[in-house]
Write an enzyme that holds these catalytic residues in place. Structure first.
Site, PDB file in Angstrom:
ATOM      1  N   LEU A 268       1.203  -1.239  -0.418  1.00 59.67           N
ATOM      2  CA  LEU A 268       0.289   0.058  -0.504  1.00 59.67           C
ATOM      3  C   LEU A 268       0.507   1.551   0.088  1.00 59.67           C
ATOM      4  CD1 LEU A 268      -2.730   1.228   0.063  1.00 59.67           C
ATOM      5  CD2 LEU A 268      -2.047   0.951   2.629  1.00 59.67           C
ATOM      6  N   ASP A 269       0.548   2.621  -0.761  1.00 58.33           N
ATOM      7  CA  ASP A 269       1.052   3.480  -1.234  1.00 58.33           C
ATOM      8  C   ASP A 269       2.886   3.607  -0.545  1.00 58.33           C
ATOM      9  OD1 ASP A 269      -1.539   4.457  -1.144  1.00 58.33           O
ATOM     10  OD2 ASP A 269      -1.442   5.146   1.034  1.00 58.33           O
ATOM     11  N   ALA A 270       3.316   2.446  -1.027  1.00 54.10           N
ATOM     12  CA  ALA A 270       4.787   2.193  -1.508  1.00 54.10           C
ATOM     13  C   ALA A 270       5.565   1.836  -3.226  1.00 54.10           C
ATOM     14  CB  ALA A 270       5.599   0.627  -0.624  1.00 54.10           C
TER      15      ALA A 270
END
Length: 325
Positions: A268-270
């Site tokens: 997530l969000d990486a």
């Protein structure tokens, strides 16, 4: 009685040369299009291969041998890494260098240098990228994307808009989509994420745009789709990951807020970052003005990322980085 005299022939030649020279002179800041023949076409080529001697020379030779002329070239060779990245913009005569021949020439070059990636694009000839846009209830990024597309600022073809939010038939988004013949698919995702249905709707796209789509795709979905998915995160990653990043940043008392456009990965969000933008805030901002500033930055950041991607300015670098020319 006239006061004009015929100029000596030698001086006439000087005047003619001067006029011709100034007409053909390209001044700094003058658009490239105004200085080239209307028969010439603009091309873009990106190259990623192991580093070695003579790569730039061979790239230049490939373009020049077909009568092309390089207008801009960017090269990046990371320190202590045996890898080469480049992006070239050039003009060429499509009659002298047919599109099929161009593909063949650059393919030979890629084989010569064992390239991991070699992509050539001719915007005036090649089809526009086909994209599907996914959005949830908040629609500032979706609306900005649609209007940017309408004004020709985003070189894409929108195949459909998918949302887990049901918009009424009289909403401005639905009216806009109907006016332009763009399908809108409402898929309620309360019980499940409807990933199989989404995959069916986007199978003919080149990449996906998540314009504040507040659902997390599974690794299975990303692997099945197999192409790039670009997201806008309303926070300056890697800080404030996950939900309500603006509220997180507000509570932390930050003085700079931002938005991050990145590739979507299973974590997530990486994913690798494509574009980031910032805006200054102060103690005078309340949560409402804080969020408003954040939304303005998000719209600009997403549009810039999509434009850069379509212009072949974005190349993957190492595991989780990008080169953005």
């Amino acid at each position: 009685m006239t006061l004009l005299r015929r100029l000596p022939s030698s001086l006439q030649q000087v005047v003619k040369f001067t006029n011709r020279s100034f007409k053909s002179l390209k001044f700094p800041g003058e658009p490239i299009e105004s200085s080239v023949s209307p028969t010439l076409t603009h091309g873009i080529h990106v190259f990623h291969c192991p580093d070695g001697v003579g790569i730039v020379a061979k790239l230049s030779e490939c373009i020049a041998s077909r009568g092309g002329n390089i207008l801009a070239a960017d090269v990046f060779v990371p320190e202590k890494k045996n890898v080469f990245y480049s992006r070239s913009e050039f003009i060429f005569d499509p009659i002298k260098w047919p599109r099929e021949q161009m593909d063949e020439d650059f393919f030979k070059l890629s084989k010569m240098f064992n390239a991991m990636r070699s992509v050539v694009r001719v915007p005036d000839i090649d089809p526009k990228y086909k994209v599907a846009v996914l959005a949830s209830k908040q629609e500032h990024c979706l609306v900005d994307f649609l209007y940017g597309w309408q004004e020709g600022k985003l070189p894409v073809e929108i195949t459909c808009v998918i949302s887990n939010h049901d918009r009424g038939p009289n909403s401005h988004v639905i009216r806009f989509l109907e006016r332009h013949g763009i399908p809108y698919h409402y898929l309620c995702a309360k019980e499940n994420k409807r990933e199989e249905e989404i995959l069916e709707l986007v199978q003919n796209t080149d990449f996906l745009v998540l314009a504040r789509y507040m659902q997390i795709f599974s690794g299975k979905f990303l692997r099945s789709y197999g192409k790039d998915v670009i997201n806008i995160h309303h926070g300056l990653l890697p800080s404030f990951k996950g939900g309500k990043p603006a509220k997180q940043a507000f509570d932390a008392g930050v003085k700079l807020i931002g938005a991050t456009s990145h590739f979507v990965t299973e974590e997530l969000d990486a994913g690798p970052i494509i574009e980031q933008m910032v805006e200054r805030v102060s103690h005078r901002d309340n949560l409402r003005t804080f969020v408003q500033k954040s939304e303005d930055v998000e719209k600009q950041c997403l549009a810039k990322a999509i434009k850069s991607y379509c212009e072949l300015r974005v190349l993957r670098y190492e595991m989780n980085k990008t080169v953005v020319f």
